[in-house]
Design an enzyme around this catalytic site. Structure first.
Site, short mmCIF file in Angstrom:
data_model
loop_
_atom_site.label_atom_id
_atom_site.label_comp_id
_atom_site.label_asym_id
_atom_site.label_seq_id
_atom_site.Cartn_x
_atom_site.Cartn_y
_atom_site.Cartn_z
N THR A 221 0.69 -1.16 -0.07
CA THR A 221 0.03 -0.03 0.04
C THR A 221 0.97 1.18 0.00
OG1 THR A 221 -0.29 0.05 2.38
CG2 THR A 221 -1.73 -1.06 1.14
N HIS B 169 -1.91 7.65 1.66
CA HIS B 169 -1.97 6.38 0.90
C HIS B 169 -3.41 5.68 0.89
CE1 HIS B 169 2.21 6.49 2.64
NE2 HIS B 169 2.46 6.15 1.40
N ILE B 170 -3.91 5.20 -0.14
CA ILE B 170 -5.21 4.61 -0.30
C ILE B 170 -5.06 3.31 0.00
CG2 ILE B 170 -6.59 6.41 -1.77
CD1 ILE B 170 -5.99 4.71 -4.22
N HIS B 171 -4.64 3.05 1.24
CA HIS B 171 -4.48 1.57 1.62
C HIS B 171 -5.45 0.55 1.34
CE1 HIS B 171 -1.09 2.88 4.38
NE2 HIS B 171 -1.93 3.90 4.80
N ASP B 172 -6.79 0.95 1.93
CA ASP B 172 -7.97 0.02 1.84
C ASP B 172 -8.47 -0.28 0.34
OD1 ASP B 172 -9.10 1.02 5.18
OD2 ASP B 172 -7.60 -0.38 4.47
#
Ligand code: RIB
Ligand code: CA
Length: 320
Positions: free
Chosen positions: A203, A249-252
């Site tokens: 991510t 951060h667009i982790h999901d």
């Protein structure tokens, strides 16, 4: 078409993931359960209603509120990153007539618990249901404790969590979702269903800069665009001050991509364990990722590489 249940602690990046999932024709979002994490579980549930309200839907996934506390540790939240309400404080925004700028979806919260809805969905769709876990794994672990036989019928679990060859984002060694409930993660990683882990190693490759986000938003009109701009301000300011760039951060969003664009990702097999006791290492995910060790009692696929530009282009195409 893949049937999915999203377990989430919204959270700004959770909102991006939910938008992406709801706009993915390959997926049918059967249900969404909330869990404590970025914010309290009650706030997470309110945030979920706000997120779904932005999408202007005619039909809704079944929604249920999950666990308010981790299995053992006291709850640690991340409102310093996501804003006091967990969504960049958009819940405070009003129209000139005083009405909410982002009204909640006109749907109800199920009377069953998040854990019971997970079990109900696993039983209703045996071997068909994928759980996408975007927060601490408390609900999943409790569902396993309550009825392991039903949970055995899951097709797989795809989760955002952990850090292997990357530093943690809460402590030097631990990623937030695992750090908040390491005991739940330990029980989930030990459980005998296919586990797909999207850690910070992956991510952190997908950096959404404020410039890119605003350029994409300005191409489009509509409530989602305004929401994305409003909801991301707080966390992008946090990143500017503490992480070193204006963006986040667009982790999901990545676990959604694992299902819809698997060719954008590369993974390795690994035997993954979780430290639940360490002073310096509590919440650390531990695995030997050397290629020659891949086949030693693997319990998870660990995603380490992403086609970053392709994923970002795909993400914004889908948010049309
Ligand atoms: O470490 C990032 C994860 O923790 C994301 O799921 C974010 O929403 C927070 O829950
Ligand atoms: Ca999350």
């Amino acid at each position: 078409m893949q049937r999915i249940l999203i377990d989430t602690d919204p959270g700004v990046d959770d909102a991006f993931a939910i938008f992406l999932a709801m706009r993915s024709p390959e997926l049918h979002v059967e249900a969404i359960t909330t869990v404590c994490g970025n914010v309290s579980v009650t706030q997470a549930t309110q945030n979920l209603l706000t997120i779904l309200g932005v999408l202007d839907l005619n039909t809704f996934p079944i929604i249920a509120e999950g666990e308010a506390e981790p299995l053992v540790k006291p709850l640690v939240m991340a409102t310093h990153v996501h804003g006091d309400d967990g969504l960049g404080n958009v819940s405070q925004l009003r129209n000139t007539d005083g009405s909410p700028l982002y009204p909640q979806a006109n749907t109800t919260i199920s009377s069953v618990s998040g854990v019971d809805l997970i079990l109900e969905m696993a039983a209703r769709y045996p071997d068909e249901l994928t759980i996408i876990a975007l927060g601490p794994l408390t609900n999943i672990a409790k569902a396993i404790r309550k009825d392991a036989e039903k949970m055995q019928r899951l097709q797989k679990i795809v989760l955002m969590g952990g850090a292997f060859e990357a530093y943690g984002n809460v402590t030097t060694t631990a990623e937030f979702n695992i750090f908040v409930d390491p005991h739940a993660a330990h029980e989930v990683f030990q459980f005998d269903v296919p586990i797909h882990i999207v850690p910070l190693d992956a991510t952190h490759q997908v950096i959404l800069t404020g410039e890119r986000l605003h350029a994409e938003i300005d191409k489009r009109e509509g409530t989602i665009s305004h929401f994305l701009k409003d909801a991301t301000q707080a966390c992008m300011e946090f990143y500017r001050e503490h992480v070193g760039f204006w963006g986040f951060h667009i982790h999901d969003a990545l676990p959604i991509g694992i299902l819809t664009r698997p060719d954008y990702f590369e993974s390795v097999l690994a035997h993954v364990q979780v430290e639940t006791e360490g002073t310096l290492t509590c919440g650390m995910t531990v695995a030997d990722l050397r290629p020659e060790r891949q086949h030693r009692d693997p319990n998870a696929n660990v995603y380490l590489k992403v086609a970053v530009e392709a994923f970002l282009d795909y993400f914004f195409e889908r948010l049309q």
